[in-house]
Motif scaffolding. Structure first.
Motif, PDB file in Angstrom:
ATOM      1  N   ASN A 132       0.815  -1.217   0.000  1.00 37.10           N
ATOM      2  CA  ASN A 132       0.000   0.000   0.000  1.00 37.10           C
ATOM      3  C   ASN A 132       0.849   1.268   0.000  1.00 37.10           C
ATOM      4  O   ASN A 132       0.998   1.954   1.010  1.00 37.10           O
ATOM      5  CB  ASN A 132      -0.949  -0.022   1.205  1.00 37.10           C
ATOM      6  N   VAL A 133       1.390   1.589  -1.166  1.00 37.14           N
ATOM      7  CA  VAL A 133       2.187   2.800  -1.310  1.00 37.14           C
ATOM      8  C   VAL A 133       1.321   4.035  -1.049  1.00 37.14           C
ATOM      9  O   VAL A 133       1.788   5.044  -0.505  1.00 37.14           O
ATOM     10  CB  VAL A 133       2.811   2.875  -2.719  1.00 37.14           C
ATOM     11  N   THR A 134       0.052   3.961  -1.419  1.00 38.41           N
ATOM     12  CA  THR A 134      -0.836   5.124  -1.300  1.00 38.41           C
ATOM     13  C   THR A 134      -1.034   5.565   0.140  1.00 38.41           C
ATOM     14  O   THR A 134      -1.330   6.734   0.398  1.00 38.41           O
ATOM     15  CB  THR A 134      -2.209   4.819  -1.922  1.00 38.41           C
ATOM     16  N   THR A 135      -0.865   4.654   1.090  1.00 37.78           N
ATOM     17  CA  THR A 135      -1.064   4.999   2.504  1.00 37.78           C
ATOM     18  C   THR A 135       0.248   5.141   3.258  1.00 37.78           C
ATOM     19  O   THR A 135       0.259   5.181   4.488  1.00 37.78           O
ATOM     20  CB  THR A 135      -1.936   3.940   3.202  1.00 37.78           C
ATOM     21  N   ALA A 136       1.361   5.209   2.529  1.00 34.10           N
ATOM     22  CA  ALA A 136       2.675   5.340   3.173  1.00 34.10           C
ATOM     23  C   ALA A 136       2.764   6.650   3.943  1.00 34.10           C
ATOM     24  O   ALA A 136       2.117   7.643   3.610  1.00 34.10           O
ATOM     25  CB  ALA A 136       3.773   5.278   2.120  1.00 34.10           C
ATOM     26  N   ASP A 137       3.585   6.657   4.994  1.00 32.21           N
ATOM     27  CA  ASP A 137       3.799   7.878   5.783  1.00 32.21           C
ATOM     28  C   ASP A 137       4.713   8.858   5.061  1.00 32.21           C
ATOM     29  O   ASP A 137       4.727  10.055   5.375  1.00 32.21           O
ATOM     30  CB  ASP A 137       4.372   7.519   7.149  1.00 32.21           C
ATOM     31  N   GLY A 138       5.491   8.361   4.130  1.00 31.15           N
ATOM     32  CA  GLY A 138       6.340   9.221   3.312  1.00 31.15           C
ATOM     33  C   GLY A 138       6.670   8.496   2.023  1.00 31.15           C
ATOM     34  O   GLY A 138       6.852   7.276   2.020  1.00 31.15           O
ATOM     35  N   LYS A 139       6.739   9.219   0.897  1.00 26.22           N
ATOM     36  CA  LYS A 139       7.038   8.571  -0.380  1.00 26.22           C
ATOM     37  C   LYS A 139       7.516   9.602  -1.383  1.00 26.22           C
ATOM     38  O   LYS A 139       7.206  10.796  -1.281  1.00 26.22           O
ATOM     39  CB  LYS A 139       5.797   7.865  -0.930  1.00 26.22           C
ATOM     40  N   ILE A 140       8.270   9.132  -2.362  1.00 25.85           N
ATOM     41  CA  ILE A 140       8.686   9.965  -3.480  1.00 25.85           C
ATOM     42  C   ILE A 140       8.892   9.069  -4.692  1.00 25.85           C
ATOM     43  O   ILE A 140       9.483   7.983  -4.593  1.00 25.85           O
ATOM     44  CB  ILE A 140       9.970  10.769  -3.157  1.00 25.85           C
ATOM     45  N   TYR A 141       8.359   9.490  -5.832  1.00 27.42           N
ATOM     46  CA  TYR A 141       8.537   8.773  -7.095  1.00 27.42           C
ATOM     47  C   TYR A 141       9.674   9.408  -7.884  1.00 27.42           C
ATOM     48  O   TYR A 141       9.982  10.594  -7.720  1.00 27.42           O
ATOM     49  CB  TYR A 141       7.251   8.827  -7.923  1.00 27.42           C
ATOM     50  N   ALA A 142      10.294   8.604  -8.766  1.00 27.71           N
ATOM     51  CA  ALA A 142      11.357   9.102  -9.648  1.00 27.71           C
ATOM     52  C   ALA A 142      12.419   9.863  -8.859  1.00 27.71           C
ATOM     53  O   ALA A 142      12.806  10.985  -9.208  1.00 27.71           O
ATOM     54  CB  ALA A 142      10.768   9.983 -10.751  1.00 27.71           C
ATOM     55  N   ALA A 143      12.910   9.255  -7.794  1.00 32.45           N
ATOM     56  CA  ALA A 143      13.831   9.928  -6.881  1.00 32.45           C
ATOM     57  C   ALA A 143      15.149  10.314  -7.572  1.00 32.45           C
ATOM     58  O   ALA A 143      15.719   9.537  -8.347  1.00 32.45           O
ATOM     59  CB  ALA A 143      14.125   9.025  -5.685  1.00 32.45           C
ATOM     60  N   LYS A 144      15.618  11.522  -7.243  1.00 34.13           N
ATOM     61  CA  LYS A 144      16.906  12.018  -7.720  1.00 34.13           C
ATOM     62  C   LYS A 144      17.630  12.665  -6.547  1.00 34.13           C
ATOM     63  O   LYS A 144      17.004  13.121  -5.594  1.00 34.13           O
ATOM     64  CB  LYS A 144      16.719  13.037  -8.834  1.00 34.13           C
ATOM     65  N   ASP A 145      18.964  12.689  -6.634  1.00 34.47           N
ATOM     66  CA  ASP A 145      19.717  13.393  -5.599  1.00 34.47           C
ATOM     67  C   ASP A 145      19.734  14.892  -5.897  1.00 34.47           C
ATOM     68  O   ASP A 145      19.148  15.350  -6.891  1.00 34.47           O
ATOM     69  CB  ASP A 145      21.128  12.801  -5.429  1.00 34.47           C
TER      70      ASP A 145
END
Length: 334
Positions: free
Chosen positions: A52-65
């Motif tokens: 359940n990514v939608t209910t995560a406490d924190g998330k980021i797609y296409a992560a970059k530094d």
């Protein structure tokens, strides 16, 4: 008449006795049936956190530094000095470079340096572990002749500076073509226990495990892990994995499997139970509805003072929703 009544009563008693015996036998049979593995409950709970990514406490797609480098195939660990350490690869001018970055919140990353890829050939699929002595072990796929390379750093300062204490390059043992995608089961300055894939018959990736004392190497195929993924109808590669994650006293791992050879849109991830040797196919729900997932990692870390399950996965462009392809980072506090 009395005799007849006696016979009827006797027959009734006999029937009742036989019935009781059958009932008791059935009870004994039920009591002898094997119970569900005790890891089933924790595995189901952990599966929910991952899916359940939608209910995560924190998330980021296409992560970059912070320099704009893609953080493909990211592995995150706690930094004993505070915050988090991540190692990942980035394709630059057609060659994979392995990098290290730091973060204070898991979602925003500050690039520190390149650790491999520019001098002796491309370097990809890195993983890292802290050792009890304050050092760090990093393992990755090294080119040319796709193989595993190990580096030991004596301290966090040495890791930041790229100062290597010692290295080891593992020879091919199970495939003459390629062996890579490592995960670390245990690591120290004297020995390292890793999982990896080997290119079986130079055709499809399959699972293996190996150990090194920094001067020698031994490895063996892990057919039980393969069989757990093949059970789900996987016809292509069985590649990258991560583990152990100890959750409620049981060990679990995550692993990728490709439904159709050569089709990146058919990559799926599975939750492997080291107690039973079985795997659950993960049904992952992202905000946009991406359908393909690969190169999973799973780590238990402390986030904001609470334990959290931290997951990374690579979402291939094939099967991805808009804006979601690339490295996905998310966590759930538990």
């Amino acid at each position: 008449m009395r005799k007849r009544t006696f016979i009827i009563n006797s027959l009734a008693t006999l029937v009742l006795f036989i019935s009781c015996q059958k009932s008791n036998n059935n009870l004994n049979i039920k009591q002898q049936l094997p119970s569900a593995p005790p890891s089933d409950g924790p595995r189901a709970m952990l599966r929910g956190y991952i899916e359940n990514v939608t209910t995560a406490d924190g998330k980021i797609y296409a992560a970059k530094d912070n320099t704009g480098k893609t953080m493909d195939c990211l592995k995150i660990i706690a930094n004993p000095s505070g915050g988090y350490i991540g190692v990942y690869h980035t394709m630059i001018a057609g060659t994979f470079k392995t990098n290290v970055a730091s973060s204070t919140d898991l979602l925003h990353w500050t690039w520190i340096r390149e650790l491999a890829g520019s001098v002796t050939g491309g370097a990809s699929q890195p993983t890292i572990a802290a050792t009890a002595g304050g050092g760090f072990v990093m393992v990755w796929e090294q080119e040319p002749n796709n193989h595993l390379k190990f580096s030991y750093f004596n301290s966090w300062m040495d890791l930041k500076n790229g100062t290597v204490g010692k290295t080891y390059e593992a020879p091919h043992t199970l495939s003459s073509c390629a062996e890579g995608t490592p995960n670390i089961y245990s690591a120290s300055s004297t020995s390292v226990d890793v999982g990896f894939h080997y290119w079986s018959n130079c055709d499809v990736d399959r699972q293996a495990r190996g150990t090194t004392n920094w001067t020698s190497w031994s490895a063996s195929a892990q057919t039980q892990i393969d069989n757990a993924i093949l059970y789900w109808g996987v016809k292509g590669n069985i590649g990258d994995r991560d583990g152990y994650l100890n959750f409620q006293t049981y060990n679990f791992g995550v692993i990728e499997g490709q439904g159709t050879k050569g089709d990146f849109g058919t990559w799926k991830c599975y939750l492997y139970d080291y107690q039973t040797g079985n795997a659950d196919k993960l049904s992952i729900h992202t905000d946009g509805g991406s359908a393909a997932f690969a190169n999973p990692t799973i780590t238990l870390l402390t986030v904001g003072g609470q334990p959290a399950i931290v997951v990374t996965q690579f979402i291939p462009s094939q099967g991805s929703a808009g804006g979601e392809s690339g490295e996905l980072i998310y966590y759930k506090k538990i």
